[in-house]
Design an enzyme around this catalytic site. Structure first.
Site, PDB file in Angstrom:
ATOM      1  N   HIS A 324       8.468 104.742  59.721  1.00 32.19           N
ATOM      2  CA  HIS A 324       9.688 104.384  60.451  1.00 32.19           C
ATOM      3  C   HIS A 324      10.278 103.086  59.893  1.00 32.19           C
ATOM      4  O   HIS A 324      11.477 103.013  59.597  1.00 32.19           O
ATOM      5  CB  HIS A 324       9.350 104.238  61.935  1.00 32.19           C
ATOM      6  N   HIS A 328      13.794 102.321  57.656  1.00 26.71           N
ATOM      7  CA  HIS A 328      14.875 101.430  58.109  1.00 26.71           C
ATOM      8  C   HIS A 328      15.602 100.786  56.924  1.00 26.71           C
ATOM      9  O   HIS A 328      16.774 100.424  57.036  1.00 26.71           O
ATOM     10  CB  HIS A 328      14.323 100.336  59.027  1.00 26.71           C
TER      11      HIS A 328
END
Length: 489
Positions: A324, A328
């Protein structure tokens, strides 16, 4: 607002009239501000001006005097100093608003903001009234236990010293090496995904790979946190009086502000240990201006990570978080910064267009989710960055786990649970978002937050994964295996 003014000694009728005007002023300020949706484009928020130019354009404030009054002793700027004006249209409209608003209304508003901040540090009478407000806003029914509140305030205000105590007592060193191995494995998967994406041109792809390779990793805590001399040096100018709670908190604010402003003339040090020295939090971060990922000690425990449990659980939980944060760097906001953290457009026009189409699929998919508790639709625009990161992160971690199995062999099932290791990966990932929210809090998160509610972080990302459908044999066209899936990375 009125009740607080009365507690401080105001006449209720007068407070009702005057503070309603101040509230209207605050709403007017909100209405000339940009919406969260509009603020997602970092390029639009980057407008360099000298103080002299700002003074000429917006003469309703003596800007040089104002800025110099904020700066710590010994630090001054002149009219040639260049600063970033995030939203010029706000400054334009602010002049008109200040002109038509009575000074007393503005003064009342400013005093209200100061008092509203102070209430948490005052007597029980004030705190009870604050709780009533919190109940209306978030649904919270009771004041937090005093010991919990004290721990929260201490760890928030004195994060570096509390963090130092925390890692000395609780952090297991094998967590660091295990987590770093997972970061490298998941980063390699993202590198391979960049090889495979058909919608990227070679030039943009090469730049994306350079950015990925250049991404710095901070795991656990910086070593300097164990050096008492370094801690003493950092806190040297902080003056806390054990008998004066409120005053000490104000001094904390001045200390933090002065520390930040004193960096004005210093060279930028993106690896400064103090920037990464708040390890006692259960969270993880990506910084676009550092191009770095950070996994503090606090998240390398509990249901997120344990060095002695099956890899499928760790890859499902902390692996998902690692993927994750890496993703980003390539979401709708992170992608606008280059490998050094500069706001630079490194995308070829056709590739950028293809990216926006893929992001649009995610925006529309999540924007069509409806939360049953509140009846509200999710905001697909505000949450797109987190949703892109969720979808990329879980995919990367799953592939990384499967590669680990290829090298090391199948892991045993958990005793007493009839789930395959692959199914346990997904269950472990989903469990990281187990939570219960009150209706009022959920409403506020959906209206203003950048994260989708936890339920949809699970349903959205997993319904887009072909491997999830395969591992659980979901029929095509069923809710968790829709025919049309979204995928950015």
């Amino acid at each position: 607002m009125v009740d607080m003014a009365v507690l401080f000694g105001a006449d209720k009728d007068r407070a009702t009239k005057e503070l309603s005007e101040s509230l209207q002023f605050e709403m007017d300020l909100a209405n000339i501000s940009w919406s969260n949706e509009k603020r997602r484009n970092s390029n639009d928020l980057y407008n360099l001006r000298t103080i002299k130019e700002i003074q000429e354009a917006y003469p309703y404030v003596q800007w040089l005097d104002y800025i110099n009054a904020l700066l710590p002793e010994g630090l001054k700027v002149d009219e040639n100093e260049v600063i970033n004006l995030s939203v010029p249209s706000f400054m334009e409209e602010l002049g008109k608003l200040l002109k038509r608003t009575p000074k007393r209304t503005i003064a009342n508003y400013m005093m209200w903001r100061i008092h509203a901040f102070s209430v948490a540090f005052l007597s029980e009478e004030f705190r009870k009234r604050q709780l009533q407000y919190a109940t209306a806003l978030t649904g919270r029914q009771e004041q937090e236990a005093r010991w919990k509140e004290c721990v929260d305030i201490s760890s928030g205000s004195l994060a570096i010293s509390v963090g130092s105590l925390y890692v000395r007592k609780y952090f297991k060193e094998d967590s660091k090496s295990n987590a770093l191995e997972m970061v490298n494995n998941i980063r390699d998967v993202f590198d391979n995904i960049l090889d495979e994406v058909s919608w990227m041109d070679d030039k943009t792809k090469a730049e994306a790979k350079r950015k990925l390779k250049h991404m710095t990793t901070h795991i656990g805590y910086p070593d300097e946190m164990l050096d008492d001399n370094k801690l003493a040096e950092y806190y040297d100018k902080l003056d806390i009086d054990a008998d004066k709670y409120f005053e000490s908190f104000l001094k904390m604010n001045v200390f933090g502000t002065d520390y930040s402003f004193n960096k004005l003339r210093l060279p930028v040090n993106k690896t400064d240990w103090i920037r990464h020295a708040r390890p006692a939090v259960v969270n993880a971060f990506y910084s676009s201006i550092e191009n770095s990922i950070q996994f503090p000690a606090g998240i390398l425990q509990g249901h997120f990570f344990n060095a002695h449990r099956p890899k499928y659980m760790n890859y499902g939980a902390i692996g998902y978080v690692i993927g994750h944060e890496i993703t980003h760097g390539f979401d709708d906001q992170g992608r606008t910064f280059d490998l050094e953290g500069n706001l630079v457009d490194w995308w070829e026009p056709d590739t950028q267009k293809a990216y926006l189409e893929k992001a649009k699929c995610i925006i529309e998919q999540y924007g069509n989710f409806t939360d049953r508790q509140t009846g509200l639709n999710l905001n697909g625009i505000n949450t797109q960055g987190e949703n892109i990161a969720d979808n990329g992160g879980i995919k990367e971690s799953y592939i990384a786990y499967k590669r680990w199995v290829e090298k090391n062999g199948e892991e045993p099932k958990l005793p007493g649970l009839n789930y395959t290791p692959e199914q346990m990966f997904w269950i472990s990932a989903a469990q990281t978002w187990c939570a219960v929210y009150r209706k009022e809090t959920l409403k506020m998160r959906i209206t203003t937050g950048v994260h989708s509610p936890n339920e949809f972080r699970v349903l959205g990302s997993m319904s887009n994964m072909k491997d999830f459908s395969k591992d659980f044999q979901c029929p095509e066209g069923s809710p968790m295996n829709p025919v049309n899936k979204c995928e950015v990375w």
